[in-house]
Design a protein around this motif. Structure first.
Motif, mmCIF file in Angstrom:
data_model
loop_
_atom_site.group_PDB
_atom_site.id
_atom_site.type_symbol
_atom_site.label_atom_id
_atom_site.label_comp_id
_atom_site.label_asym_id
_atom_site.label_seq_id
_atom_site.Cartn_x
_atom_site.Cartn_y
_atom_site.Cartn_z
ATOM 1 N N THR A 605 3.478 -1.043 -4.043
ATOM 2 C CA THR A 605 2.831 -0.480 -2.868
ATOM 3 C C THR A 605 2.360 -1.635 -1.986
ATOM 4 O OG1 THR A 605 1.141 1.068 -2.092
ATOM 5 C CG2 THR A 605 0.546 -0.327 -3.952
ATOM 6 N N ALA A 701 -1.477 5.517 -1.185
ATOM 7 C CA ALA A 701 -0.163 5.116 -1.680
ATOM 8 C C ALA A 701 0.530 6.307 -2.322
ATOM 9 C CB ALA A 701 -0.309 3.987 -2.695
ATOM 10 N N LYS A 709 -4.133 1.198 -3.534
ATOM 11 C CA LYS A 709 -3.415 -0.040 -3.265
ATOM 12 C C LYS A 709 -4.301 -1.191 -3.730
ATOM 13 C CE LYS A 709 -1.034 1.930 0.733
ATOM 14 N NZ LYS A 709 -0.613 1.779 2.147
#
Length: 756
Positions: A605, A701, A709
Motif C-alpha cells: 500500500t 487502504a 497504511k
C-alpha cells in the motif's frame, strides 16, 4: 467498546520509563565471556599475516580467532531482486586475504573481562600490504547495472516544449540509534542449543541464516524478544558479529557477549544514501509532464550486504512519485568502493529519489514561469486515476498505487501552512532583511510489504489475552497498536492484552518489523487471529448458555444474550470451557481458546504526504535554521493517532539531520573522517523546530482489513526535498542546490549564485 483510532497510552512506557526495559546490554549470564572485534585500520590491502600470539598470552584472554579458524562463510542477501546474482560481492565473516574498508572485521578476541578483551585486541598485529583505494563513486567496480521504466521516453523528449535537466548528489549518512548493537548468546552444554538476546528486526530470518551457517537445525536456536533503543533499518540485519558470537559460544561452550561501542558503530553498521543523479524531465508548453529519465550511480561501499540492491531498486521504482508521468526511464549502477558497506536507512531510496525529483520540479517551475505548487498540482495524479499501475516492480511486487487524493492533500497542506502563518512569517523575515525561504515537497511512500505475517491470539482462564506477533519492538509502539487491534476485535480492554514480539519459539513464522509493515501486515494478522478467537468464543458460549450464536453479543470481556443482561459468560469462563475434559468440548475438537492466522500480501500500500519547510539562512556563516516545519500525511486509518504523530515528528528530526548535518566523508586513503560525534553531527533540540502535523484518513487502504497504511517513514521521506527547496528559494538560485547535506560550507558556496 472501540479502541482503534483512540489515543491509548503506550503500553511500553510503564516499564521503559521506570528503567525496567530489557535491552541486550542489560542481559548477563554467569561465567560469560566478552568479545572484542579487531578491525582493519586501512581501506584496502592484502593481508600478509595476523599475529595473535602476544594477545593470546594476556591474562584473561581465552581465545583469539582469525579467518583461518572459521568455516568459510559469507553473509547472504536477505531480499534478492531484479534477478541479479551478488554472490561474488558478499562479505566474509572475517577478512581472509583482503581487507576492503576501514572497520572490516579481521580477528576476534575473547576474554573473561571486556576491558581485557579490548586491551588484548590492540595487541593483535596486522601486516597488510596496502592496495589502491577507490573512494570516488564513479571509479568503483560495477556490482549491478539495471533499468526500470515504461513508455516511450525518447519520443516524449523529442516532442517536449521544455526540457529541464540537472545533476544532484545525496551524501552518505546512516542511522545512529541511541543503543548500538549488542548480542548475548547462551549455550546449553549438552545439546548445543543457543539462547540469543539482541537480534531485532527480523529474528526468524536471522535464526534461519544462522542455523544454515552453523549447520544446525533451526529449532536449536531461540531468539528472544527484547527492547531496542531504535532500529531505523540498520539494526537487526545479519552482520558478521551475528555469526561470530554464536559460533564462539558453541566452540567454547560458554555464554558470550559482545557490545558495540559508538566508534565501532560509525564504521561498521550499514551506511546508506550515497547517490549521484543525472535527471531530466520533459514538459509540454503548458507545463504538463511528458516523461522523466534518471541515470544514477549508487555507492554501495565495499560489499553487498543483506539488503543487496533493494535501495537502488526502490530509488528507481519510487522516483516518479505521486505524479502523472506517462513515460519513465531509470538506470542505476551499483558501485563498490572502499567504504563501509551500505544497506537500508529509514525511507531507503525514497529520501534520495524524492529530494532529487522535487528539486528538479522546483528548477522546472522557475524555468517555465509557473508557481511551484501549481506545477505540482497540475501534474499530480488525481483521485479518479487511482488505482494506478506502473509497468515496474519493486521488492518482488508490481507497482500499483492504490488509493488516495494527492491533489486534495496538497491543498490541505498549503491551507494548513497558511492558517499557521508560514507564508506570513516568511514575508516578515524577508521584511527584516533575513534570507528566508519556503520549500514544498510532495512524496509517495510504500508500506505493508509481504509476503506474509503470522500471529497467535489466545485467551487464558483469567480472561487475560496474549498475542504472539512476528513483529519486533524497535520503539515504534507496536505492543500498544497490536493490543488495540486485539482489544477492538474481542471487545476487551487493551490493559488485559499482553503482546510478545520477536520470540522465535513463540512465533516461529514471523517476518519481522521493517519497511513500515508492522501495523499493515502484522496488525492484519493479529486482527484475523483475534476475530477467529471471537468466533470460537461465541461458538462455545452458545453451548454454555444453550442459545443460538445469532443471539449472542460481546460485552466488555464477556459474551451475553442480547436483551438479557444477566445471561452471560466471561471470556475467562469460555477459556475454561475450552480445556480438555470440559463437557462443552466436542470429541476431537481442538482444546484452547486460541487461533493462529496468517495474513498474506500481494501488493504493497502507498501512503503519501506533503512537507513544508521554512528556513532562515545566515549568508555570512552558511548556517541554515528551520524555524517552522509541517508534515501532512495520509495514513488510511490511524490505529493510534498519537503514535502516528510521534513517528512523523521523529522522522523529521532524522530528515533534518540528513538534509543539513550528517555525512560520512573519507579522505583519499579511504580513512573515515567522521568516527565520533565531534565530526558526525546530529541535530539536537536546538536545531529542531516544533513540527506541525496534519494526519488525514481520507483514503483507507483497500488491500488490508484495517484500511491502514504505514507511518514509519513519512516524516523523513521528503525532509531533504523540502529543506533543499526552501534553501534554494531563500537564496533565489537559478539552478539546484546540487547536494545534500546542505552544510554551512556548501551553503556559503551557494550564496554567490543566488540573487537574494
Amino acid at each position: 467498546m472501540t479502541f482503534i483510532g483512540e489515543r491509548v497510552p503506550r503500553k511500553e512506557d510503564s516499564r521503559l520509563l521506570r528503567g525496567h526495559g530489557r535491552f541486550a546490554d542489560d542481559q548477563d549470564r554467569p561465567g560469560q565471556l566478552w568479545v572484542r572485534v579487531v578491525r582493519s585500520p586501512i581501506a584496502h590491502g592484502r593481508i600478509r599475516s595476523v599475529a595473535t600470539a602476544t594477545a593470546s598470552e594476556v591474562d584473561g584472554v581465552v581465545r583469539v580467532v582469525t579467518a583461518a579458524d572459521l568455516p568459510d562463510r559469507r553473509i547472504p542477501v536477505r531480499l534478492k531482486v531484479q534477478g541479479i546474482n551478488l554472490d561474488d560481492h558478499l562479505q566474509p565473516v572475517l577478512a581472509t586475504d583482503t581487507v576492503r574498508y576501514v572497520g572490516e572485521p579481521v580477528a576476534v578476541v575473547v576474554a573473561e573481562d571486556p576491558y581485557v578483551a579490548e586491551d588484548a585486541a590492540e595487541l593483535v598485529e596486522l601486516d597488510i600490504d596496502e592496495l589502491p583505494v577507490v573512494v570516488e563513486t564513479f571509479q568503483g567496480t560495477v556490482a549491478a547495472d539495471f533499468r526500470l521504466g515504461y513508455g516511450d521516453v525518447e519520443q516524449a523528449f523529442v516532442d517536449a516544449a521544455h526540457i529541464v535537466e540537472m545533476e544532484f548528489d545525496v551524501g552518505r549518512h546512516s542511522a545512529v540509534p541511541m543503543e548500538p548493537r549488542a548480542l548475548l548468546v547462551d549455550v546449553d552444554p549438552g545439546s548445543g542449543a543457543l539462547q540469543i538476546h539482541g537480534m531485532t528486526k527480523v529474528p526468524v530470518f536471522n535464526r534461519d541464516v544462522l542455523a544454515t551457517m552453523l549447520g544446525v537445525d533451526e529449532n536449536l536456536i531461540h531468539v528472544h524478544a527484547i527492547d531496542a533503543g531504535g532500529g531505523f533499518g540498520v539494526r537487526g540485519e545479519f552482520y558478521p558479529e551475528d555469526f561470530l558470537v554464536p559460533w564462539l559460544a558453541r566452540e567454547l561452550n560458554r555464554p558470550v557477549k559482545w557490545v558495540e561501542d559508538r566508534a565501532e558503530h560509525l564504521v561498521a553498521v550499514n551506511h546508506s544514501r550515497q547517490q549521484h543523479h543525472t535527471i531530466a524531465a520533459a514538459f509540454d508548453k503548458n507545463g504538463v509532464l511528458l516523461a522523466m529519465r534518471d541515470d544514477v550511480l549508487h555507492d554501495n561501499g565495499a560489499y553487498a550486504r543483506t539488503h543487496g540492491i533493494i535501495v537502488p531498486e526502490l530509488t528507481l521504482a519510487m522516483l516518479p512519485g505521486p505524479y502523472r508521468v506517462p513515460a519513465f526511464a531509470g538506470r542505476i549502477r551499483v558501485m563498490l568502493t572502499n567504504k563501509t558497506p551500505c544497506g537500508t536507512y529509514r525511507a531507503p531510496g525514497r529520501f534520495e529519489g524524492t529530494a532529487v525529483r522535487e528539486q528538479l520540479l522546483d528548477v522546472a517551475a522557475d524555468k517555465l514561469g509557473i508557481d511551484r505548487v501549481e506545477l505540482r498540482r497540475k501534474n499530480l495524479l488525481d483521485a479518479r486515476e487511482l488505482p494506478h499501475t506502473r509497468e515496474m516492480s519493486t521488492l518482488g511486487t508490481d507497482v500499483v498505487l492504490d488509493s488516495g487524493d494527492y491533489v486534495g492533500l496538497l491543498d490541505k497542506a498549503m491551507a494548513e501552512a497558511d492558517r499557521l502563518g508560514y507564508r506570513a512569517e516568511l514575508a516578515s523575515l524577508r521584511a527584516q532583511g533575513r534570507t528566508a525561504g519556503l520549500g514544498v515537497a510532495v512524496f509517495l511512500e510504500k508500506s505493508g510489504l509481504g509476503p506474509q505475517e503470522t500471529a497467535d491470539v489466545m485467551v487464558g482462564t483469567s480472561g487475560a489475552v496474549r498475542v504472539h506477533s512476528g513483529g519486533t519492538s524497535l520503539g515504534q509502539g507496536i505492543e500498544t497498536v497490536l493490543a488495540q487491534i486485539t482489544a477492538d476485535a474481542l471487545d476487551v480492554d487493551p490493559a488485559v492484552v499482553t503482546v510478545v514480539n520477536g520470540d522465535t519459539a513463540l512465533q516461529p513464522f514471523g517476518a519481522g518489523s521493517w519497511a513500515s509493515r508492522s501495523t499493515v501486515v502484522g496488525g492484519s494478522a493479529v486482527h484475523k487471529a483475534a476475530l477467529a478467537v471471537r468466533e470460537r468464543a461465541i461458538q462455545m458460549a452458545s453451548r454454555m448458555l444453550e442459545v443460538s450464536e445469532d443471539d449472542l453479543e460481546t460485552r466488555c470481556g464477556s459474551i451475553g444474550v442480547r436483551g438479557a443482561p444477566g445471561s452471560s459468560v466471561t471470556l475467562g469462563e469460555v477459556a475454561k470451557a475450552c480445556r480438555p475434559g470440559s463437557p462443552h468440548l466436542l470429541p476431537d475438537e481442538p482444546a484452547g481458546l486460541a487461533a493462529r492466522r496468517r495474513f498474506e500480501v500481494e501488493h504493497m500500500t502507498y501512503p503519501y504526504g506533503v512537507h513544508v519547510a521554512l528556513v532562515d539562512v545566515d549568508r555570512g556563516t552558511g548556517l541554515v535554521q528551520v524555524p517552522r516545519y509541517l508534515v501532512a500525511y495520509e495514513i488510511g486509518r490511524a490505529i493510534n493517532p498519537t503514535l502516528v504523530e510521534g513517528q512523523l515528528v521523529g522522522g523529521v528530526a532524522q530528515g533534518i539531520g540528513g538534509a543539513l548535518l550528517e555525512e560520512f566523508r573519507y579522505d583519499e586513503a579511504g580513512q573515515p573522517q567522521a568516527v565520533t560525534f565531534m565530526d558526525y553531527l546530529l541535530p539536537t533540540a536546538a536545531e529542531l523546530p516544533k513540527v506541525d502535523v496534519l494526519v488525514t484518513e481520507d483514503a483507507p487502504a483497500p488491500g488490508n482489513p484495517l484500511g491502514v497504511k504505514g507511518a514509519g517513514e513519512g516524516g523523513l521521506t521528503a525532509a531533504g526535498a523540502a529543506i533543499a527547496g526552501a534553501v534554494r528559494d531563500a537564496l533565489d538560485l537559478p539552478g539546484p542546490v546540487r547536494r545534500l547535506p546542505l552544510t554551512a560550507e556548501r551553503v556559503r558556496g551557494l550564496t554567490d549564485e543566488g540573487t537574494r
